[in-house]
Design an enzyme around this catalytic site. Sequence first.
Site, PDB file in Angstrom:
ATOM      1  N   ASP A 189     -86.869 -66.289 -96.380  1.00 40.65           N
ATOM      2  CA  ASP A 189     -85.704 -66.877 -97.041  1.00 40.65           C
ATOM      3  C   ASP A 189     -86.089 -68.267 -97.542  1.00 40.65           C
ATOM      4  O   ASP A 189     -86.086 -69.242 -96.795  1.00 40.65           O
ATOM      5  CB  ASP A 189     -84.518 -66.962 -96.083  1.00 40.65           C
ATOM      6  CG  ASP A 189     -83.234 -67.400 -96.791  1.00 40.65           C
ATOM      7  OD1 ASP A 189     -83.328 -68.053 -97.854  1.00 40.65           O
ATOM      8  OD2 ASP A 189     -82.150 -67.073 -96.294  1.00 40.65           O
ATOM      9  N   HIS A 194     -82.223 -75.016 -97.256  1.00 36.03           N
ATOM     10  CA  HIS A 194     -82.661 -75.141 -95.868  1.00 36.03           C
ATOM     11  C   HIS A 194     -83.888 -76.031 -95.710  1.00 36.03           C
ATOM     12  O   HIS A 194     -84.417 -76.147 -94.602  1.00 36.03           O
ATOM     13  CB  HIS A 194     -82.939 -73.745 -95.300  1.00 36.03           C
ATOM     14  CG  HIS A 194     -81.811 -72.793 -95.501  1.00 36.03           C
ATOM     15  ND1 HIS A 194     -80.581 -72.967 -94.909  1.00 36.03           N
ATOM     16  CD2 HIS A 194     -81.694 -71.670 -96.266  1.00 36.03           C
ATOM     17  CE1 HIS A 194     -79.774 -71.973 -95.277  1.00 36.03           C
ATOM     18  NE2 HIS A 194     -80.429 -71.193 -96.113  1.00 36.03           N
ATOM     19  N   ILE A 209     -79.292 -77.403 -94.031  1.00 32.54           N
ATOM     20  CA  ILE A 209     -78.662 -76.662 -92.946  1.00 32.54           C
ATOM     21  C   ILE A 209     -79.568 -75.521 -92.498  1.00 32.54           C
ATOM     22  O   ILE A 209     -80.480 -75.112 -93.217  1.00 32.54           O
ATOM     23  CB  ILE A 209     -77.284 -76.115 -93.373  1.00 32.54           C
ATOM     24  CG1 ILE A 209     -77.426 -75.081 -94.498  1.00 32.54           C
ATOM     25  CG2 ILE A 209     -76.371 -77.259 -93.798  1.00 32.54           C
ATOM     26  CD1 ILE A 209     -76.116 -74.403 -94.889  1.00 32.54           C
ATOM     27  N   GLY A 212     -78.053 -69.081 -91.692  1.00 32.87           N
ATOM     28  CA  GLY A 212     -77.122 -68.362 -90.832  1.00 32.87           C
ATOM     29  C   GLY A 212     -77.807 -67.274 -90.032  1.00 32.87           C
ATOM     30  O   GLY A 212     -77.510 -67.061 -88.849  1.00 32.87           O
TER      31      GLY A 212
END
Length: 288
Positions: A189, A194, A209, A212
Site C-alpha cells: 500500500d 501514510h 496516519i 487502517g
Amino acid sequence: MPIDPAAALAAPPRSTDIAWEQKDVLLYHLGVGAGAHRPATDPDELRYTYEKDLQVLPSFVTVAGGGLAKAGAFTLPGLDIDLARVLHGGQRIDLHRPVPASGRATLTSRLAGLYDKGKAAVLIMRSEAADADGPLWTCDTEIYARGEGGFGGERGASTRTAPPERAPDWQREIPVRHDQALLYRLSGDWNPLHADPDFAKLAGFDTPILHGLCTYGITLKTVVDTVLGGDADRVLSCAARFAGVFFPGETLRVRIWDEGARLLVSATSADRADAPVLADTVVTHRQQ
C-alpha cells in the site's frame, strides 16, 4: 457521470492469478508489529518472524499477491468515482482453511453490494481466493465513496455490534512504532498519505496516519496472542469497521469480550482519550 447500479452489479466477475512467498508473510508480520515488544527471539514471536514453523496471520490475505488492489473496484462499468473522496470503510475476511506460508491461487472478484446512503455510496467488493486444493479465503471490502450517493439505489442495512455493557475480559496496550507505516507500506500500500507529511497536510492531517489495514492486523494479532494461545490457524473470520484514524507512535488500546466462539473487540487510541479506531469488530474462532 452518476453511478449506474444495474451496470455495475451486472458486471461479470474478474479473475487473476496471485502468488506469495514466505518472505512476503514475514515482511507483513513485521509490518503489523511482530517481534517489536518481546525479545525478538521469543518463541511466541518467532512463529511470525522466522521461516521455521512459520504460521500466517489471517489478515495477511489483504495483501497476498498484490492485495485488495487486485479486486479492481474502480474499473467496473457503471462506476465513475472520484478517488480523492474514497474511504476504506470496513473489512471482513472469512478463512476456509489455514493460509499456507507460500502459494499460488486464483483471485475472483466482483461487486457484491452497492448502496445509496444519500450523501455517499457504499460498495462491497468481494474477492474469493482458491488454489488447487479448493477455496482458501473470502474478503469483503467496504468502500465509502463520499458525494457519490443519490443514484436511486437501495440504502442497505446498517449493522452495528456494540460491545457488552461490562468490563472487557482482556485489555492490552500495544505501543506502535513511529516507523510502523513506513514498514507496513512495503507490503504493497504505497499511498503517500501514510508516509509524506506534505501530502498528509493536504488531506487535513498534521502528520501521516497509519493504514487502517495495519491497525486491523495489529488488532487481530493481539486477539490471537491474548485469547487463542498464539494459534493463528484457529481464526475463522474477522470483521471490522474503520471508525477513526490512528497515528504511528501512539499506543493502541485493544479490549476483548469473550462470547464463546465469538470475540467482540474494540481498538482505540490510548493517547487521545480512547478515540475510536476500529469498531464493530468481531473475530470468530475454532474452539479447542
